[in-house]
Structures are given as structure tokens and as C-alpha cells.
Scaffold this motif. Structure first.
Motif, PDB file in Angstrom:
ATOM      1  N   SER A 588       0.817  -1.212   0.000  1.00  0.00           N
ATOM      2  CA  SER A 588       0.000   0.000   0.000  1.00  0.00           C
ATOM      3  C   SER A 588       0.850   1.260   0.000  1.00  0.00           C
ATOM      4  CB  SER A 588      -0.923   0.004   1.221  1.00  0.00           C
ATOM      5  OG  SER A 588      -0.184  -0.217   2.400  1.00  0.00           O
ATOM      6  N   ASP A 589       2.145   1.142   0.354  1.00  0.00           N
ATOM      7  CA  ASP A 589       2.995   2.331   0.298  1.00  0.00           C
ATOM      8  C   ASP A 589       3.102   2.861  -1.130  1.00  0.00           C
ATOM      9  OD1 ASP A 589       3.416   2.276   2.937  1.00  0.00           O
ATOM     10  OD2 ASP A 589       5.398   1.353   2.862  1.00  0.00           O
ATOM     11  N   ALA A 590       2.959   1.973  -2.098  1.00  0.00           N
ATOM     12  CA  ALA A 590       3.075   2.392  -3.494  1.00  0.00           C
ATOM     13  C   ALA A 590       1.837   3.145  -3.973  1.00  0.00           C
ATOM     14  CB  ALA A 590       3.320   1.180  -4.383  1.00  0.00           C
ATOM     15  N   PHE A 591       0.765   3.097  -3.210  1.00  0.00           N
ATOM     16  CA  PHE A 591      -0.490   3.702  -3.648  1.00  0.00           C
ATOM     17  C   PHE A 591      -1.053   4.671  -2.600  1.00  0.00           C
ATOM     18  CE2 PHE A 591      -0.180  -0.486  -5.626  1.00  0.00           C
ATOM     19  CZ  PHE A 591      -0.259  -0.134  -6.954  1.00  0.00           C
ATOM     20  N   GLY A 592      -0.120   5.331  -1.883  1.00  0.00           N
ATOM     21  CA  GLY A 592      -0.579   6.343  -0.940  1.00  0.00           C
ATOM     22  C   GLY A 592      -1.408   5.785   0.198  1.00  0.00           C
ATOM     23  N   ASN A 593      -1.054   4.568   0.665  1.00  0.00           N
ATOM     24  CA  ASN A 593      -1.740   3.946   1.800  1.00  0.00           C
ATOM     25  C   ASN A 593      -3.191   3.625   1.510  1.00  0.00           C
ATOM     26  OD1 ASN A 593      -1.324   2.944   4.426  1.00  0.00           O
ATOM     27  ND2 ASN A 593      -2.505   4.628   5.290  1.00  0.00           N
ATOM     28  N   GLU A 594      -3.561   3.504   0.240  1.00  0.00           N
ATOM     29  CA  GLU A 594      -4.958   3.257  -0.104  1.00  0.00           C
ATOM     30  C   GLU A 594      -5.234   1.774  -0.298  1.00  0.00           C
ATOM     31  OE1 GLU A 594      -7.471   5.349  -0.093  1.00  0.00           O
ATOM     32  OE2 GLU A 594      -6.124   6.908   0.609  1.00  0.00           O
ATOM     33  N   TYR A 595      -4.461   1.100  -1.114  1.00  0.00           N
ATOM     34  CA  TYR A 595      -4.725  -0.312  -1.342  1.00  0.00           C
ATOM     35  C   TYR A 595      -3.437  -1.009  -1.795  1.00  0.00           C
ATOM     36  CZ  TYR A 595      -4.734   0.766  -6.346  1.00  0.00           C
ATOM     37  OH  TYR A 595      -4.383   1.157  -7.602  1.00  0.00           O
ATOM     38  N   SER A 596      -3.479  -2.324  -1.744  1.00  0.00           N
ATOM     39  CA  SER A 596      -2.346  -3.150  -2.161  1.00  0.00           C
ATOM     40  C   SER A 596      -2.852  -4.208  -3.121  1.00  0.00           C
ATOM     41  CB  SER A 596      -1.699  -3.826  -0.954  1.00  0.00           C
ATOM     42  OG  SER A 596      -1.354  -2.886   0.038  1.00  0.00           O
ATOM     43  N   THR A 597      -1.934  -4.743  -3.901  1.00  0.00           N
ATOM     44  CA  THR A 597      -2.327  -5.786  -4.835  1.00  0.00           C
ATOM     45  C   THR A 597      -1.114  -6.606  -5.224  1.00  0.00           C
ATOM     46  OG1 THR A 597      -3.537  -6.228  -6.882  1.00  0.00           O
ATOM     47  CG2 THR A 597      -1.957  -4.410  -6.907  1.00  0.00           C
ATOM     48  N   ALA A 598      -1.331  -7.689  -5.953  1.00  0.00           N
ATOM     49  CA  ALA A 598      -0.261  -8.554  -6.430  1.00  0.00           C
ATOM     50  C   ALA A 598      -0.459  -8.819  -7.914  1.00  0.00           C
ATOM     51  CB  ALA A 598      -0.236  -9.863  -5.644  1.00  0.00           C
ATOM     52  N   TYR A 599       0.649  -9.034  -8.624  1.00  0.00           N
ATOM     53  CA  TYR A 599       0.614  -9.292 -10.056  1.00  0.00           C
ATOM     54  C   TYR A 599       1.368 -10.582 -10.343  1.00  0.00           C
ATOM     55  CZ  TYR A 599      -0.204  -4.217 -10.000  1.00  0.00           C
ATOM     56  OH  TYR A 599      -0.671  -2.962  -9.732  1.00  0.00           O
ATOM     57  N   GLU A 600       0.825 -11.400 -11.219  1.00  0.00           N
ATOM     58  CA  GLU A 600       1.561 -12.575 -11.639  1.00  0.00           C
ATOM     59  C   GLU A 600       2.532 -12.193 -12.744  1.00  0.00           C
ATOM     60  OE1 GLU A 600       1.105 -17.081 -13.491  1.00  0.00           O
ATOM     61  OE2 GLU A 600      -0.698 -15.923 -13.005  1.00  0.00           O
ATOM     62  N   LEU A 601       3.787 -12.584 -12.586  1.00  0.00           N
ATOM     63  CA  LEU A 601       4.836 -12.266 -13.547  1.00  0.00           C
ATOM     64  C   LEU A 601       5.095 -13.396 -14.534  1.00  0.00           C
ATOM     65  CD1 LEU A 601       7.365 -10.705 -11.002  1.00  0.00           C
ATOM     66  CD2 LEU A 601       5.833  -9.465 -12.545  1.00  0.00           C
ATOM     67  N   SER A 602       4.485 -14.541 -14.298  1.00  0.00           N
ATOM     68  CA  SER A 602       4.821 -15.730 -15.082  1.00  0.00           C
ATOM     69  C   SER A 602       3.695 -16.171 -16.014  1.00  0.00           C
ATOM     70  CB  SER A 602       5.171 -16.882 -14.124  1.00  0.00           C
ATOM     71  OG  SER A 602       4.139 -17.082 -13.175  1.00  0.00           O
ATOM     72  N   THR A 603       2.765 -15.286 -16.319  1.00  0.00           N
ATOM     73  CA  THR A 603       1.640 -15.694 -17.173  1.00  0.00           C
ATOM     74  C   THR A 603       2.104 -16.091 -18.568  1.00  0.00           C
ATOM     75  OG1 THR A 603       1.299 -13.359 -17.717  1.00  0.00           O
ATOM     76  CG2 THR A 603      -0.050 -14.285 -15.946  1.00  0.00           C
ATOM     77  N   HIS A 604       3.199 -15.508 -19.043  1.00  0.00           N
ATOM     78  CA  HIS A 604       3.643 -15.792 -20.403  1.00  0.00           C
ATOM     79  C   HIS A 604       4.465 -17.082 -20.492  1.00  0.00           C
ATOM     80  CE1 HIS A 604       7.101 -13.835 -18.576  1.00  0.00           C
ATOM     81  NE2 HIS A 604       7.861 -14.287 -19.569  1.00  0.00           N
TER      82      HIS A 604
END
Length: 919
Positions: A588-604
Motif C-alpha cells: 500500500s505504500d506504493a499507492f498512498g496507503n490506499e490499497y495493495s495488490t499482487a501481479y503474476e509475472l509468469s503468465t507468459h
């Protein structure tokens, strides 16, 4: 059909498993034993160097690597410690042994050598041994060891926890007595003198009540009056009854209870004891009319005499209390239920109350447990409410008082169920319990301690964050006091502060079993087995402060996670793993303490990564993650990511494949490379060896051979009669057959490559070493003065670089694949600082044809001499002559020389259309 060019400007895109028309031009079908970078495209990886040890066979001295079948086959646990970048260590725990001299090994990591450190096997007690070995049998489970053991660096050592050992408090053994032999009907196990706690039980956790005097009386002549033969028996003198009050206490002239052996002949003379908690008594000064306390239960510390009288140090406080104090604060070094450290349980988690090794500093404390006890109901400056024992006075020096444990049961966490510490002091490693601070105030109602311990749960993860030690159990997460890592109780039940411990549940409408804790910036990242990721943060309204009243548990993303691979921190990101998947977590630090998330890097590249991970680590200087396949332990998968500001310029997966006889058990990344612990045969049985792999480009003269070692000249002999050179390697490896002359040879011979004519193995003290034979003199060289000077050589085993290009497509201006038929004619491969490599073409699954590169310049580098041919800039032209959708193209190098492919261009004929039927 018009001629088209298919350019591939770089090969740093890594492996892709998408449909070929959806791939990027720089993505390939396979990339083995390569190093992919933005700067250099694709090159043959650097070699894995052999690391020497102080054993003859250059293996790590870890015994019993072939355990009995009764043990779990996954029995070796590794932990790496980096103290300051120079002092680095590897701790190895062997869970398939029965003696403490074989359970722990510690190795100091030097750049080219691992040196075994001294470990004090006598520092073990029975509890430490049982804790490390708990759940180690095949009949318990065949779970991977990562599901059983965990560890975290702590100072210059590490904390190790067992994920199957239930937490608990020390039991209340206050009912375990050994009666006096003077009592009629006493058993044969009685003790002479007076009734006392049974010494075969730990009494540190007993429920006790501090007394104003012992249950020890004499008559007016000084004779014992405890009911023995020809003795008077005073009420309550045979056992401690919390309600027993034989007589009201008598005061000395100073109105303090300073002499506790009461001379009693009858009730009128006085004498006796009270419970300290109940001893509330005040007097009134007849002149000032001010009231003052004379009992042992006072309002606060201002009413306690400072300094205390000398005789208060040896005052009695109740024989149960003395037994508890002696066990807890002056532990029994011989242990309980055993005569040696290996067999007995130490009675407390920390050393004696005295000495520099103790977490306490009371050098004059009475080791028998004596000392007058005071109870303060309210805090006073730095003195919290609780019980205090007199341990010194003005003649002996401060501190005068020791804050001792509360009376209630469940006041002491059972150190035998808590993690252990392996640490180094004065060059010697030892094992110890965590110095758990007992509860000093309150009861099990208002100061119960962590819920996870009360519920007898197991530890799943630990982490240090925000000055606290955080522990995750089956259903809870609890944290220590601030900067007091082993204190999990409230300091003062009358005054809750921000520094007090934290205890919270992770159940959010479903059962969430915690998998890992990862500290990161302003939040604590949590993965669970239930497919939910959490953050622990401070309150947004309290500047992110973490306290019992301002803490937030927030579910942030919902992905399943691997049970054998904990998240890895690299740069300013967290990465976590699942079967065949890699995720990037954005807090959440990356979004101004609003929300957090995760991304898959291996879809390809779905299906390329391992299903199960043996170990994961990071190479921070090269922005690379390294993963070992648990099912194929000689396969190392690498993910490299590069950014240019906000733009992603590289996100690639590729693989290093080492010898099939190597099984990587542990891996630890550092700035520019990693150390690996590998299990393989020494000819007689399995042994552990250390390798080092670097991501830094090596010099062009470095032979690209795995297990690379520079053989000492005294291990090289030449027989002039047979013209045979014999080279004895410092390890056993029949596949290490290649030799390259070292840089101490003359200019026209150095770096010359040889392949051994013969390979044999010779036994030395129970292990084998490999011996190579080569025709010619590789042991010495004639110098200008006519004498023969000894020389050195490199040796190792070859490995093959293999890049399989993706199926090629004609592409439009926006790089999109155009439908139609592409007939490949020829390919130009551009290279830099490269010797030999081969292009293999496979058409319609037929036999492969190959073209080998030949350098056109001789010694075209400023830093390389000798017979190696290295071309600084060049290209190789290869004929393909096949349709793109049925032709496979490989770039291979099995030579010990460098190979760096910078770009590729393919020329072909293209006919637009919707199907290859138009061929």
C-alpha cells in the motif's frame, strides 16, 4: 514470394510458453545455461566454482548422510548468516542423528573456502535436543523439512523453530513434594530435614504465594518446632496453606520483617508469617498524624525502604517461592531428570541471574532463592506494579531490587516448547534457549500472555519488525514488547502503553493458516495457506504507529502460495511463489496507503517454472531471483527484471542445468552471486559440497567449466618414460574431464584446452578422488634458464549452453505476427567476444544439421593471449531452408570458451495467407 527480414535485436526476453505468434521477438522457446541481460543479450553462463574445505575430499563435514529408514528422508536444514558482508556463516542441522556431537555444524564462508567452526556440543540439554529433533521420523510424516522447521537471523546467530511443536507454559508442579523423613509414614524417598519440592520436577512455573516468612519455626531455645520426634508442631508448618495464619506477624524495632526465623513458644510471644499480597498494614505517626505502611503490600515503591537492610537479602520468603526463584533465576545446570546436560532439562530458559552472560545483572543475589519480597500495587516512576525481591544493599551496591515473576500459574512460558538460538561468542558456537521473560504482574485473567500459547498452538513463522519479534501460530499473530524481543507479557496491568505486546487473530470469516511473515517498509506482509495475503500496519490516523490500540490487519490480495518457498525481498519489491507461478506484491505504500495488490509475472511462461521449490533466493546487484526445482534438484531457474525509471526493459525467465548427479539442497544469494550446498557422491557415499556461482561476467580467459578448480602443482605429476601427466583433482567427479592450462604457462601454451585420455578414481581414507591422465607434459615447463618449473592447470566438467529460438513469424510495423507462410532461407548470428559455438537446424523432426562457428581473427582481444581464438565482433551465416512453423533452431556451445550472441537476423520468403495449406 517476397523476401522478408525477421530481425531479433536481443535474446534477453527469456523463455515464453505463449502461442508463438503472441510472443515478443526477444522471447525464446528454451534458454539453458545462459545469462540474459539488457546490456549483453544472451551469453553462456559463468562456471560454478568448486569451494574448498578443510577435509581431504573437500566435502563439508556433515556426518551420517545415509540415515536409517526410520527418519524423514528430508532431514538436513540450512541457515545462512551474513553479519557484515565479510563474516558469513552456514549452519547445518542434521535431524537424522541421535547424539548432540553430530546435530549441528557451522561453516565460515570465505570466498574460496568454507572452514568448519567450533561448536560446543555440551551446550545442548535434553529439551534443546528434543526440540530440534521433534517430528523427524518417517512415521511422523514425510513432509518437506520447510513444513517442519523454520529459522531467522538474530544478531550474529539465528533462531530456529519447530513448526510441529506445541507452545505451552511451564507446568505447575507445586504439588510435587518430597516429604521429610521425620513425618510419620514418610516414604523411602523422603529427605532428611523438612518437606521440600521434589527435585525431579521443574518448579519454575509453580503457582506460588510469596510469604513474609518461611514455614520454618524454632522454639524459644532455638530447637526446630515442625512436628518431628519430640518436637512441637506449629499450625501449618508441614505444608504451605495459603490460608494458614499460625500467628500474626511480629515487627522488629525498625517495623520491617527482617528476621524471619520466629522464636515461638506460645501464641502470646508472637511470630509467624503472612502472604505478602495480604500483608497490608499501616501505622499512624503520633506526632505528625501521617499514616505509613509497615506491611509488604504497599501502594507504590516510595513506601519501600531504600537501601534495604542487609539481613533482608537472606530473608525467607516461603519454601515454594524459594524453589521457584532458584529454578527460574538460578537455573539448575545439571538439568532435571538426568545427570548430564545431554539427558536433563535445564530449569529455566536463561543462565544464572549472575554474570555477564545473563539477561539479568544482580551480582549479589542469593542463589538459594532467599530475599525479602515486596508487592507494589501501583507503578512509581520506572518501577511497575508487581513483586520485588531484595537482592543487594548499599554495602554490596545496586541494583537493590529484582522484579520477580507473578504468583499465578502460567507465568512462565515453557522454554522447552519455544525456539532455540544458535549463536557465536569468542569464536565458539553454542545452542541456548530464548531468554523468555516471565510474567511479573497480574494474573491469568488480566495478563494471560499470548493466546497462541494458551491454546497450545504451533509456530508457523517469525519475523523482526518495528523493534518487536512477531510470531505467527495456527490462528494468531503475537508480538513482543518493543525492544524486548522475548517478553510477551504486559509490564504493568494498571498502565497499558504503546510498548506492550500485541496479540491478534488472523481469522477473517475463514480459517487462515499463516505461511510466512515478511517485514517490509511500513507493513508486515503475510502469506497464508488459504490463498489470502495480509498486511499488518499501524493506524492511518496515528502516523502508522504500531501499538496494541493502533494496529490494523488488512487482507490485500487473494492468491495461493507455495508451502516450501517463502517470499523474497529484492530491491523495493516483494516476490512470492506458487506452483509454476511467480508474483510481484505491491504494498500500500506504493499507492498512498490506499490499497495493495499482487501481479503474476509468469503468465507468459505457464508450465515452465517448478511445481515445488527446494529453495529461493535473490541476487540483488543483478535484480535476479534464483529458484531450485525440488523435483529436479539440478535445475536452477532464474528470473531477471530490469527497469528504466517507470519502464520495464527486461522480465525474463531462464534456467541453469548442472550435472545430473548434483542435488542442490541449499542456496544463498549475495551481492553478485550465490553459494550452493550440493549433495553428490564422493565415490563411497553421499557427501555435501559447496559451489559458488556468479552473475558477474568473468574474464575471457576463465574456462567455462563447472566445479572449476585450479589444481595445485604438487597434485600434477609427469612421467617422462610414458609421456603421461597425472592430475589428481581435489574431489571425486568422473565427469570432470576437461583441462585448460593456467596463466602461469608460456604465452604460446597458456589457456590450451585438453580432454583427459583416462579417468580413474583412487580411494583415500574412506573417500575417493578423481585422477585424470593426459598425454604430454602438463606438470612443468622449461624456463629460459633450462630448468623445468612447475605449472598449474584448470580442471572441471563441461556444460552446454542451449538456446532454442521461438518459431519465427513475419511481423508488421507494430511487431504483430502476420498470417501467412514463411520459408526460412538463411540466418545471420552476430556475436561479441566469442569463440566457437554451433547452430543446429531441425526440419520436420528430422535429423539435425549443424554449422560451427569459426573465428576469423586471432587473439582479437587486449586481455587474452595464447591459443584460444576469441573474436571481438563477428557473425555466422547459417543456411536454414525450411518452413518457419516446422523448423527448430538451436544455438549451442559445449566449449569452455565464451559465447555471447548479441542479435540475429533471418532472411526468408513470405507469402501472406491464412493457412500453411497454401504451401
Amino acid at each position: 514470394m517476397p523476401t522478408v527480414r525477421v530481425p531479433i535485436q536481443s535474446l534477453n526476453g527469456g523463455v515464453s510458453r505463449r502461442e508463438s505468434s503472441k510472443r515478443l521477438p526477444q522471447e525464446v522457446e528454451n534458454a539453458d545455461n545462459v545469462l540474459l541481460t539488457v546490456e549483453r543479450s544472451a551469453e553462456k553462463r559463468p562456471p560454478l566454482s568448486h569451494i574448498e574445505t578443510n577435509t581431504e575430499g573437500n566435502y563439508l563435514n556433515v556426518p551420517n548422510l545415509v540415515p536409517l529408514s526410520t527418519y524423514n528422508p528430508d532431514f538436513l536444514y540450512f541457515h545462512f548468516i551474513d553479519v557484515d558482508g565479510e563474516n558469513r556463516f552456514c549452519i547445518v542441522i542434521n535431524r537424522a542423528v541421535t547424539t548432540t556431537d553430530q546435530m549441528v555444524r557451522v561453516f565460515r564462508i570465505e570466498p574460496t573456502e568454507w572452514i568448519e567452526e567450533e561448536f560446543d556440543k555440551d551446550s545442548f540439554d535434553r529439551g534443546m535436543k528434543e526440540y530440534l529433533m521433534h517430528y523427524n521420523l518417517a512415521s511422523d510424516s514425510d513432509l518437506p523439512l520447510d513444513d517442519i522447521m523454520g529459522s531467522i537471523t538474530f544478531g550474529t546467530g539465528a533462531i530456529f523453530w519447530n513448526k510441529k511443536k506445541e507452545l505451552d507454559f511451564l507446568p505447575d508442579n507445586s504439588d510435587k513434594y518430597v516429604y521429610s523423613c521425620d513425618i510419620p509414614g514418610a516414604s523411602e524417598n523422603c529427605v532428611p530435614g523438612f518437606t521440600e519440592p521434589d527435585p525431579t520436577y521443574i518448579h519454575s512455573g509453580d503457582k506460588i504465594q510469596y510469604k513474609t516468612a518461611d514455614m520454618f519455626f524454632v522454639d524459644e531455645f532455638g530447637n526446630p518446632a515442625n512436628g518431628g520426634p519430640n518436637m512441637d508442631r506449629l499450625p501449618g508448618s508441614s505444608e504451605e496453606d495459603e490460608e494458614a495464619k499460625p500467628y500474626e506477624p511480629s515487627k522488629d524495632s525498625d517495623n520491617l520483617y527482617s528476621k524471619w526465623i520466629s522464636y515461638v513458644s506460645n501464641e502470646n510471644v508472637g511470630g509467624g508469617y503472612k502472604n505478602v499480597f495480604n500483608d497490608i498494614e499501616t501505622r499512624v505517626n503520633s506526632e505528625t498524624l501521617e499514616s505509613y505502611s509497615v506491611g509488604h503490600n504497599v501502594a507504590n515503591f516510595s513506601e519501600v525502604q531504600i537501601p534495604p537492610p542487609l539481613d533482608d537479602i537472606t530473608s525467607h520468603n516461603g519454601w515454594k517461592a524459594r524453589a521457584m526463584i532458584q529454578h527460574l533465576y538460578h537455573r539448575n545446570e545439571n538439568g532435571i531428570s538426568g545427570s548430564t546436560n545431554d539427558a536433563g532439562y535445564l530449569t529455566s530458559p536463561f543462565p544464572s541471574i549472575k554474570g555477564n552472560d545473563s539477561i539479568f545483572s544482580y551480582p549479589h543475589s542469593d542463589p538459594t532463592g532467599l530475599g525479602e519480597i515486596w508487592y507494589t500495587r501501583e507503578p512509581y516512576f520506572s518501577f511497575a506494579s508487581g513483586y520485588y525481591r531484595v537482592v543487594s544493599n548499599s554495602k554490596l551496591g545496586q541494583p537493590f531490587f529484582q522484579n520477580v515473576r507473578a504468583e499465578d500459574e502460567k507465568s512462565v512460558i515453557d522454554h522447552r516448547t519455544f525456539p532455540v538460538i544458535i549463536s557465536r561468542k569468542d569464536g565458539v558456537w553454542s545452542i541456548s534457549y530464548c531468554p523468555l521473560v516471565p510474567k511479573t504482574t497480574g494474573t491469568s485473567i488480566n495478563n494471560p500472555g499470548p493466546e497462541g500459547i494458551n491454546n497450545k498452538e504451533t509456530i508457523k513463522a517469525m519475523e523482526f519488525w518495528k523493534g518487536r519479534l512477531w510470531i505467527a501460530t495456527d490462528t494468531t499473530i503475537f508480538a513482543s514488547r518493543v525492544n524486548d524481543f522475548f517478553n510477551f507479557f504486559l509490564e504493568d496491568v494498571m498502565n497499558i502503553t504503546d510498548a506492550d505486546p500485541i496479540d491478534l487473530s488472523v481469522n477473517t470469516g475463514q480459517f487462515n493458516r499463516v505461511q510466512s511473515l515478511t517485514s517490509f517498509q511500513n507493513f508486515l506482509f503475510i502469506t497464508t495457506r488459504s490463498g489470502t495475503q495480509f498486511e499488518i500496519r499501524g493506524s492511518a490516523t496515528d502516523a502508522g504507529n504500531i501499538s496494541p490500540t493502533s494496529i490494523e490487519l488488512r487482507s490485500t490480495s487473494f492468491y495461493s502460495t507455495s508451502s516450501t518457498a517463502n517470499p523474497v525481498k529484492m530491491g523495493n519489491s516483494i516476490y512470492f511463489f506458487d506452483k509454476e507461478k511467480l508474483f510481484l506484491y505491491s504494498g500500500s505504500d506504493a499507492f498512498g496507503n490506499e490499497y495493495s495488490t499482487a501481479y503474476e509475472l509468469s503468465t507468459h511462461c505457464r508450465g515452465y517454472l517448478p511445481e515445488n521449490y527446494q529453495v529461493t533466493t535473490a541476487i540483488p546487484s543483478y535484480n535476479s531471483l534464483v529458484m531450485v526445482d525440488r523435483d529436479n534438484k539440478n535445475h536452477i531457474y532464474i528470473y531477471t527484471v530490469k527497469t528504466n525509471g517507470q519502464q520495464l526493459v527486461q522480465s525474463s525467465f531462464y534456467r541453469w542445468e548442472i550435472d545430473s548427479n548434483d542435488s542442490i539442497l541449499a542456496l544463498q544469494g549475495y551481492e553478485t552471486g550465490f553459494y550452493a550446498v550440493v549433495k553428490r557422491s564422493d565415490g563411497a557415499g553421499p557427501q555435501l559440497y559447496a559451489y559458488y556461482g556468479t552473475f558477474e561476467p568473468v574474464t575471457l580467459a576463465t574456462p567455462l567449466l563447472d566445479r572449476l578448480v585450479k589444481v595445485r602443482s604438487n597434485k600434477i605429476t609427469y612421467d617422462s618414460d610414458t609421456n603421461i601427466t597425472t592430475i589428481r583433482l581435489p574431489y571425486y567427479d568422473p565427469n570432470a574431464t576437461e583441462i585448460v592450462l593456467g596463466d602461469d604457462w608460456s604465452e604460446d601454451r597458456r589457456y590450451t584446452r585438453y580432454i583427459a585420455d583416462g579417468v580413474s578414481s583412487d580411494q583415500y581414507d574412506g573417500h575417493f578422488l578423481t585422477t585424470l591422465t593426459v598425454t604430454g607434459n602438463l606438470a612443468s615447463e622449461r624456463a629460459s634458464n633450462g630448468t623445468y618449473q612447475p605449472r598449474r592447470v584448470w580442471a572441471g566438467r563441461p556444460y552446454e549452453m542451449n538456446i532454442q529460438l521461438s518459431p519465427l513469424h513475419a511481423r508488421g510495423q507494430e511487431n504483430e505476427a502476420r498470417p501467412g507462410v514463411l520459408n526460412l532461407k538463411r540466418m545471420t548470428t552476430r556475436h561479441r567476444n566469442t569463440a566457437q559455438y554451433e547452430i543446429e537446424i531441425e526440419r520436420y523432426n528430422r535429423a539435425r544439421s549443424s554449422v560451427r562457428s569459426e573465428t576469423f581473427t586471432y587473439n582479437d582481444t587486449t586481455d587474452l593471449l595464447g591459443t584460444l581464438r576469441i573474436e571481438r565482433e563477428g557473425e555466422l551465416l547459417s543456411k536454414i531452408l525450411g518452413y518457419a512453423d516446422s523448423t527448430s533452431i538451436y544455438i549451442k556451445s559445449n566449449y569452455p570458451t565464451p559465447c555471447n550472441i548479441t542479435s540475429i537476423e533471418v532472411i526468408g520468403n513470405f507469402r501472406p495467407g491464412d493457412t500453411s495449406i497454401q504451401k
